[in-house]
Design an enzyme around this catalytic site. Structure first.
Site, PDB file in Angstrom:
ATOM      1  N   ARG A   1       0.771  -1.036  -0.017  1.00 24.61           N
ATOM      2  CA  ARG A   1       0.185  -0.113  -0.152  1.00 24.61           C
ATOM      3  C   ARG A   1       0.897   1.511  -0.191  1.00 24.61           C
ATOM      4  O   ARG A   1       1.418   1.654   0.839  1.00 24.61           O
ATOM      5  CB  ARG A   1      -0.712  -0.004   1.197  1.00 24.61           C
ATOM      6  CG  ARG A   1      -2.022   0.901   1.360  1.00 24.61           C
ATOM      7  CD  ARG A   1      -2.514   1.176   2.729  1.00 24.61           C
ATOM      8  NE  ARG A   1      -1.653   1.979   3.621  1.00 24.61           N
ATOM      9  CZ  ARG A   1      -1.521   1.750   4.725  1.00 24.61           C
ATOM     10  NH1 ARG A   1      -2.282   0.841   5.379  1.00 24.61           N
ATOM     11  NH2 ARG A   1      -0.814   2.505   5.605  1.00 24.61           N
TER      12      ARG A   1
ATOM     13  N   HIS B   1      -3.689   4.502   4.553  1.00 19.35           N
ATOM     14  CA  HIS B   1      -4.900   3.372   4.671  1.00 19.35           C
ATOM     15  C   HIS B   1      -6.098   4.266   4.185  1.00 19.35           C
ATOM     16  O   HIS B   1      -6.634   3.436   3.220  1.00 19.35           O
ATOM     17  CB  HIS B   1      -5.132   3.165   5.933  1.00 19.35           C
ATOM     18  CG  HIS B   1      -6.458   2.200   6.401  1.00 19.35           C
ATOM     19  ND1 HIS B   1      -6.667   1.014   5.690  1.00 19.35           N
ATOM     20  CD2 HIS B   1      -7.586   2.435   7.078  1.00 19.35           C
ATOM     21  CE1 HIS B   1      -7.887   0.767   6.020  1.00 19.35           C
ATOM     22  NE2 HIS B   1      -8.486   1.542   6.649  1.00 19.35           N
TER      23      HIS B   1
ATOM     24  N   TYR C   1       3.800   5.531  11.277  1.00 18.63           N
ATOM     25  CA  TYR C   1       4.276   4.118  11.832  1.00 18.63           C
ATOM     26  C   TYR C   1       5.046   3.474  10.966  1.00 18.63           C
ATOM     27  O   TYR C   1       5.297   2.264  11.352  1.00 18.63           O
ATOM     28  CB  TYR C   1       3.053   3.718  12.210  1.00 18.63           C
ATOM     29  CG  TYR C   1       1.818   3.410  11.117  1.00 18.63           C
ATOM     30  CD1 TYR C   1       1.914   2.591   9.949  1.00 18.63           C
ATOM     31  CD2 TYR C   1       0.896   4.338  11.190  1.00 18.63           C
ATOM     32  CE1 TYR C   1       1.040   2.836   9.062  1.00 18.63           C
ATOM     33  CE2 TYR C   1      -0.043   4.522  10.064  1.00 18.63           C
ATOM     34  CZ  TYR C   1      -0.019   3.614   8.963  1.00 18.63           C
ATOM     35  OH  TYR C   1      -0.880   3.553   7.940  1.00 18.63           O
TER      36      TYR C   1
END
Lengths: 366, 468
Positions: free
Chosen positions: A260, A264, A273
């Site tokens: 990805r 998100h 993160y």
């Protein structure tokens, strides 16, 4: 990353690949694909247009025109490869990120935006496109797909269902239940897992200690890992899995190993993160660049073709923007229209009460 | 024509964002989707792409300013002909295409007038104004009208229209002629009463001009929470700094604490020569080879031991349920000065840690705080706090409780002072302890016992073994 999660496994994970990140066409003993030049150019066009749709939608969200958007950036090949493997009779059950599959199912891109703009609950007819509505709940669509596949079985039809889900969803009870039902009933369904390495902010090693495709063996059906950024391999592997399902050989699982590249959703900030190095290493495996390199090297397409596709993509983006902004807001009374197919006394009563309420304002209903 | 771009909600329900950096300036040409600005929300830093093509007419917000969602941030002159469009430019197209599908929606005036207040931009007219009801008396319009549907519930459908359209006008208390009705929610009224604030003197900044908790706090403590005026104005050597981030959180926490918990502070001067010796000896032990041993470690240990002897100091006043919640675990807070300001992360379950583990936890906590990486979870759930004011070279202070806690220990600098030992004046290592406690929970006797015991343990660290 794969080294961590393969702990306890006997052999390193295998990866089906037909086109390397450098654009070299390679052979695989179990999977092969023979496409015409036109088909190859078509896949390139799909990849570029789907990415452009996604970019425009992200921009529209940033401009306040959409409430939210889940970007597919980096996953174009997994979606276009598998989406182009489907026949018209096959039925697809997406998550909320399958914009590329929607494109292959001929869903008008502007219809994808309606739910994210808050003007409808999914803008297309699932039966018309054999493409179910987007599912926000994680993994529940795998059960729907298995149920649908069991229906295909009972109809004696020659088609298959495909369920899309992500690496995070494999930790859901629903998905594991779907695996069991599909296995026990030998349902004609393909479980297509796009392992994009991140379940929002949870890395893959928090989901599993073995490569995901090996889970299938425990449920009693075959699993395979494919290079999710290789559109040819995704097409070949999904075609075979669907053919197996249609011919009564039961379910199978495909783990499309991809990444990805974006957040998100537009509400997420991945820099909090994950490290930039990881992103950089996956940029080198871009799904579009390798097809472009292959087409150019093999003389199937030239710069004028690529330019024409880019121009088509920009026009598609402009058109999508224009039609998104023009989408009408729903009328308040419309919420009663699709509750029941048949007349319903309670809904009729509520409809009248609400109409009277709206009518009590000086400027009337709005 | 001039088009304005309003600050969007880029993250599902955010209400404000800060302008971090402009990528364009007035006079620049911009294209659709060209990045024009970076903003920071509570969730993320994001780049905003331009929804218009044209020339930047005006940047309507400076970098560093925090703005509400919906406020225009940039104006762009486009080639389009002048027409009545909303600032986000969707009305014309939408109406043209959807004319036969939906009734035309009258757009609100593009330039809504702001209500001037003492400082700042002024109050935006609320977009959630109640729509006028048919036949409703003017007074009833302002008052919350009884929901029509509810009023009609007992009657079977079809609903008789007159019953629906005539909500009972609520009686509005007639105040003195010319008196301004103050809008404030009950908890805010209670707060104002507690703090002795006359609500009639407060300018409300909430919806419909209502008075918020912040307004009341601002009225009592204008110094603690200066009014929002981000532009640095040079005027007689004054500087105005926008209150935000850690500063804002600190101010709110301190005001909340200072005005809810009655504070008492006690002081004790302690000879910590033995503690300093103990620190030296601990450092030579292999168990402590990997961790930092400082006097703070032993102060922390002494407080943990004392908190177990007197559990009431490790408790919370629950105003709502009228209970004192005694914690049988200690999440030990350490006040830390960081580049972003004062934060108080805590060591979870510090009571259960061995001394080397406590040392490691304190070291990690301080390092994380200094590098600005402390997560919100690490700052919540504290039960008692130590503030090491000694590092700033002072002896003592009167610390303010971390909200929700009932004791805080300030630990001053350690220095050589003349001290009487066995009738002789000798140089000793001496430091001052200051303990503030919540007098609702902790009486003078209990507070004194706690402070005395902590002092005794630092004078003779062996007592930690005896009592620990």
């Amino acid at each position: 990353m794969t080294a961590d999660v393969s702990r306890g496994a006997q052999s390193p994970p295998e990866l089906v690949q037909l086109l390397t990140p450098e654009g070299e066409r390679i052979e695989h003993p179990d999977y092969d694909i023979d496409l015409t030049a036109e088909e190859l150019r078509g896949l390139y066009r799909d990849l570029v247009l789907v990415r452009r749709i996604d970019l425009e939608a992200v921009a529209l969200q940033r401009q306040g025109e959409l409430g939210l958007w889940a970007s597919l950036l980096g996953q174009e090949a997994a979606q276009v490869g598998s989406g182009r493997a489907l026949t018209d009779a096959d039925m697809a059950f997406p998550t909320y990120r399958e914009h590329g599959v929607a494109w292959c199912r001929k869903v008008d891109p502007v219809q994808l935006l309606g739910m994210f703009r808050g003007v409808n609950h999914g803008g297309w007819d699932p039966v018309e496109h054999n493409f179910h509505l987007y599912t926000i709940v994680i993994g529940s669509q795998t059960l729907h797909a298995v149920g649908y596949a069991m229906g295909i079985q009972r109809d004696g039809a020659e088609s298959a269902a495909i369920a899309y889900f992500g690496d995070g969803a494999t930790s859901q009870g629903d998905v594991n239940e779907a695996f069991i039902w599909a296995s026990v009933f030998n349902a004609p369904v393909v479980f297509f897992c796009q392992n994009n390495q991140w379940a929002i902010s949870e890395p893959l090693e928090k989901q599993t200690r073995i490569p995901l495709y090996r889970r299938a063996a425990g449920f009693g059906f075959p699993g395979v890992r494919v290079d999710g950024n290789d559109v040819l391999a995704c097409l070949a592997v999904t075609r075979k899995a669907l053919a197996d399902a249609r011919s009564g050989q039961g379910p199978s699982m495909i783990e499309a190993f991809t990444y990805r590249m974006g957040a998100h959703t537009t509400s997420d900030d991945p820099t909090r993160y994950r490290v930039a190095d990881e992103l950089e290493s996956w940029k080198l495996k871009d799904p579009i660049e390798r097809v472009k390199a292959y087409l150019a090297k093999s003389g199937i397409a030239d710069q004028s073709y690529f330019d024409a596709i880019d121009a088509e993509a920009d026009e598609l983006g402009r058109d999508l923007r224009r039609r998104c902004l023009a989408m009408p807001d729903p009328q308040p009374m419309a919420m009663f229209d699709h509750v029941y197919a048949e007349p319903h006394a309670l809904v009729a009563e509520e409809r009248e009460q609400y109409a009277a309420y709206l009518n009590s304002f000086e400027e009337g209903a709005r | 024509m001039r088009r304005e771009f309003k600050l969007p909600d880029v993250g599902e329900g955010l209400t404000e964002a800060e302008i971090v950096r402009w990528h364009v300036k007035a006079g620049d040409a911009v294209k659709i989707n060209q990045t024009i600005v970076e903003i920071e929300t509570a969730k993320a830093v994001v780049e905003l792409p331009s929804p218009f093509e044209g020339v930047v007419a005006e940047l309507m917000a400076e970098e560093g300013r925090t703005l509400d969602v919906g406020v225009p941030i940039i104006a762009v002159d486009t080639d389009e002909p002048d027409e009545a469009v909303t600032s986000n430019g969707t009305a014309t197209a939408r109406e043209a295409l959807a004319d036969d599908m939906v009734p035309t929606i009258p757009e609100p005036p593009a330039k809504a007038e702001r209500t001037p207040v003492l400082v700042g931009y002024g109050v935006m007219p609320s977009s959630s104004k109640r729509r006028p009801r048919k036949g409703a008396p003017a007074a009833a319009q302002a008052a919350p009208a009884a929901p029509a549907v509810q009023a009609a519930r007992p009657a079977p459908a079809p609903v008789p229209a007159p019953a629906v359209r005539a909500p009972a006008p609520r009686t509005v208390e007639a105040g003195p002629v010319g008196a301004v009705t103050v809008l404030a929610k009950p908890p805010v009224r209670k707060l104002a009463k507690d703090l002795g604030v006359d609500l009639a003197t407060v300018v409300g900044t909430g919806p419909h001009g209502s008075i918020t908790r912040d307004d009341v706090h601002a009225a009592v403590a204008p110094a603690a929470a200066p009014a929002f005026a981000p532009q640095a104005v040079v005027s007689g050597g004054e500087e105005r700094i926008p209150v935000k981030g850690v500063r804002k959180a600190t101010a709110q926490a301190m005001v909340a604490s200072a005005f809810t918990a009655p504070h008492v502070t006690e002081f004790l001067q302690v000879d910590v020569t033995e503690t300093m010796e103990a620190v030296k000896r601990l450092r030579t032990l292999p168990d402590f080879a990997e961790v930092k041993v400082s006097p703070l470690l032993l102060v922390a240990k002494a407080l943990l031991v004392a908190a177990r002897r007197y559990p009431m100091v490790n408790s919370t006043w629950d105003e709502q349920s009228q209970e004192i919640v005694v914690k049988h675990y200690v999440n030990l807070g350490i006040a830390a000065a960081t580049p972003r300001g004062l934060i108080v992360p805590n060591v979870k379950n510090a009571h259960a840690l061995s001394l080397p583990d406590l040392a490691a936890a304190l070291g990690a906590l301080v390092e994380t705080a200094r590098s600005g990486r402390t997560q919100p979870a690490e700052m919540s759930g504290g039960t008692i706090t130590i503030t090491n004011v000694g590092v700033f070279g002072v002896d003592a202070g009167t610390p303010i409780l971390n909200p929700g806690e009932s004791a805080i220990l300030a630990f001053g600098q350690i220095r050589d002072l003349p001290w009487v030992v066995d009738g002789q004046i000798v140089p000793r290592k001496v430091c001052t302890l200051a303990l503030s406690f919540d007098h609702r929970i902790v009486d003078g006797e209990l507070g004194s016992l706690l402070l005395r015991d902590v002092g005794a343990m630092l004078e003779d660290p062996l007592r930690m073994l005896a009592w620990g």
